[in-house]
Write a protein that holds these residues in place. Structure first.
Motif, PDB file in Angstrom:
ATOM      1  N   ASP A   1      54.315 -11.222-126.322  1.00 35.75           N
ATOM      2  CA  ASP A   1      53.625 -11.942-127.399  1.00 35.75           C
ATOM      3  C   ASP A   1      52.734 -10.936-128.126  1.00 35.75           C
ATOM      4  O   ASP A   1      51.837 -10.342-127.516  1.00 35.75           O
ATOM      5  N   VAL A   2      52.994 -10.728-129.414  1.00 35.16           N
ATOM      6  CA  VAL A   2      52.126  -9.811-130.162  1.00 35.16           C
ATOM      7  C   VAL A   2      51.303 -10.550-131.218  1.00 35.16           C
ATOM      8  O   VAL A   2      50.854  -9.953-132.191  1.00 35.16           O
ATOM      9  N   TRP A   3      51.136 -11.852-131.019  1.00 36.01           N
ATOM     10  CA  TRP A   3      50.100 -12.548-131.795  1.00 36.01           C
ATOM     11  C   TRP A   3      48.759 -11.951-131.334  1.00 36.01           C
ATOM     12  O   TRP A   3      48.588 -11.620-130.160  1.00 36.01           O
ATOM     13  N   GLU A   4      47.820 -11.878-132.240  1.00 35.61           N
ATOM     14  CA  GLU A   4      46.553 -11.235-131.884  1.00 35.61           C
ATOM     15  C   GLU A   4      45.835 -11.972-130.752  1.00 35.61           C
ATOM     16  O   GLU A   4      45.106 -11.355-129.961  1.00 35.61           O
ATOM     17  N   HIS A   5      46.071 -13.299-130.639  1.00 36.79           N
ATOM     18  CA  HIS A   5      45.373 -14.044-129.588  1.00 36.79           C
ATOM     19  C   HIS A   5      45.811 -13.582-128.191  1.00 36.79           C
ATOM     20  O   HIS A   5      45.154 -13.890-127.201  1.00 36.79           O
ATOM     21  N   ALA A   6      46.936 -12.865-128.111  1.00 38.09           N
ATOM     22  CA  ALA A   6      47.438 -12.420-126.801  1.00 38.09           C
ATOM     23  C   ALA A   6      46.632 -11.256-126.240  1.00 38.09           C
ATOM     24  O   ALA A   6      46.644 -11.019-125.033  1.00 38.09           O
ATOM     25  N   TYR A   7      45.946 -10.504-127.102  1.00 39.83           N
ATOM     26  CA  TYR A   7      45.323  -9.270-126.620  1.00 39.83           C
ATOM     27  C   TYR A   7      43.931  -8.992-127.172  1.00 39.83           C
ATOM     28  O   TYR A   7      43.254  -8.075-126.695  1.00 39.83           O
ATOM     29  N   PHE A   8      43.468  -9.757-128.140  1.00 42.40           N
ATOM     30  CA  PHE A   8      42.240  -9.372-128.838  1.00 42.40           C
ATOM     31  C   PHE A   8      41.031  -9.327-127.909  1.00 42.40           C
ATOM     32  O   PHE A   8      40.206  -8.410-127.996  1.00 42.40           O
ATOM     33  N   LEU A   9      40.903 -10.296-127.010  1.00 42.74           N
ATOM     34  CA  LEU A   9      39.732 -10.322-126.124  1.00 42.74           C
ATOM     35  C   LEU A   9      39.679  -9.094-125.213  1.00 42.74           C
ATOM     36  O   LEU A   9      38.603  -8.620-124.855  1.00 42.74           O
ATOM     37  N   ASP A  10      40.837  -8.573-124.851  1.00 43.26           N
ATOM     38  CA  ASP A  10      40.872  -7.423-123.925  1.00 43.26           C
ATOM     39  C   ASP A  10      41.000  -6.083-124.644  1.00 43.26           C
ATOM     40  O   ASP A  10      40.508  -5.068-124.156  1.00 43.26           O
ATOM     41  N   TYR A  11      41.691  -6.072-125.781  1.00 39.68           N
ATOM     42  CA  TYR A  11      41.997  -4.794-126.430  1.00 39.68           C
ATOM     43  C   TYR A  11      41.551  -4.750-127.895  1.00 39.68           C
ATOM     44  O   TYR A  11      41.888  -3.802-128.600  1.00 39.68           O
TER      45      TYR A  11
END
Ligand SMILES: [Fe+2]
Length: 306
Positions: free
Chosen positions: A226-236
């Motif tokens: 999943d490369v929607w921003e919600h998949a990684y924004f909190l961590d990266y």
């Protein structure tokens, strides 16, 4: 998800689906009550669809430190939940009510003229596969048959890795990157099917925007990120490429991909047997048809010409 939908361990249950036998128009959106007019409500079968929110196959903190509990709680508990709830509202009382998730996806893709439930249905399916594509202590390299096929179809595991990372990082805006088994075709009337090609029955890397799922192209998805921003924004934060690297090195579950590969191959073989049987039946029926001879009435033919 309902009993007709995928199980978490087998997100490719599309593989077991039979061709659908009804029209694929927006009439899906007429409710049973609208179509049958004045019949009493208790004449109609009960609403059966109640797609469920499936949890990931591990605790929400199990992927730390690579994917935080906060990210997974938010991603699964809010985003995935929202897709399930909205889909249930959309399909209640329609012909989609009670169908498998895969059938809903194929039907509502509607040859690219997307009907309203498509995005929610596909997002539910995509997220289930995404959770199943990861495991605590994942990453590394696949083994045995899966590795052999990757080497056969991409040249090397490293080349595959580069292709997958490039697809995931170059998907403009929201979307997904997939490893899929490209079967020869999907035997449903509604799909936009690629014609049989030299790269049939091979592994391919594809990317897709928004909610689009390669099922609609006749591909059988094996792995997804999943490369929607919600998949990684909190961590990266906005470091999508960092997230992709960590996904491949620390999170991907090659065991799950291997299982789905075997399912995809089995289903492809089943499709071929069914196609062969259908073809033989058609040929037999054609042989049984009486020969229809047509005679031209030369007089009437001439008079019409005049
Ligand atoms: Fe997501």
């Amino acid at each position: 998800m309902s009993g007709t939908a995928t199980s978490l361990s087998t997100p490719c249950s599309i593989l077991l689906r039979q061709p659908l036998g009804f029209s694929h128009s927006s009439s899906l959106w007429t409710t049973k009550h609208e179509r049958y007019g004045r019949r009493r409500a208790n004449d109609f079968p009960a609403v059966t669809a109640r797609l469920e929110l499936k949890p990931p196959p591990y605790p929400l903190n199990a992927l730390e430190p690579h994917m935080s509990q906060e990210t997974l709680s938010y991603h699964w508990g809010k985003h995935h939940r929202g897709y399930v709830e909205n889909l249930n509202k959309q399909i209640m009382g329609t012909d989609l009510d009670g169908m498998s998730l895969e059938d809903i996806i194929i039907l509502t893709y509607n040859k690219g003229v997307i009907l309203p439930p498509f995005n929610n249905a596909a997002q539910v399916w995509n997220h289930e596969l995404f959770w199943d594509s990861m495991k605590p202590g994942g990453g590394g390299k696949p083994t045995s048959h899966l590795l052999e096929l990757i080497q056969r179809d991409f040249g090397s595991f490293e080349t595959f890795l580069n292709e997958f990372k490039t697809a995931a990082s170059s998907q403009f805006g929201s979307g997904w990157a997939w490893l899929a088994y490209k079967a020869n075709r999907l035997d449903v009337g509604n799909a936009v099917n690629p014609r049989p090609a030299d790269d049939d029955k091979k592994l391919v890397v594809v990317k897709s925007p928004n909610a689009v799922n390669p099922l609609v192209w006749g591909y059988l998805p094996l792995l997804v990120i999943d490369v929607w921003e919600h998949a990684y924004f909190l961590d990266y934060e906005n470091g999508r490429s960092d997230f992709i690297t960590i996904f491949m090195e620390k999170l991907v579950s090659w065991d799950a991909v291997s299982i789905r590969l075997e399912m995809a191959k089995a289903q492809t073989a089943k499709r071929e047997r069914q196609d062969l049987k259908r073809q033989e039946l058609e040929e037999r029926n054609a042989d049984d048809d009486p020969v229809v001879e047509m005679y031209l009435d030369s007089d009437s033919d001439v008079s019409e010409a005049e």
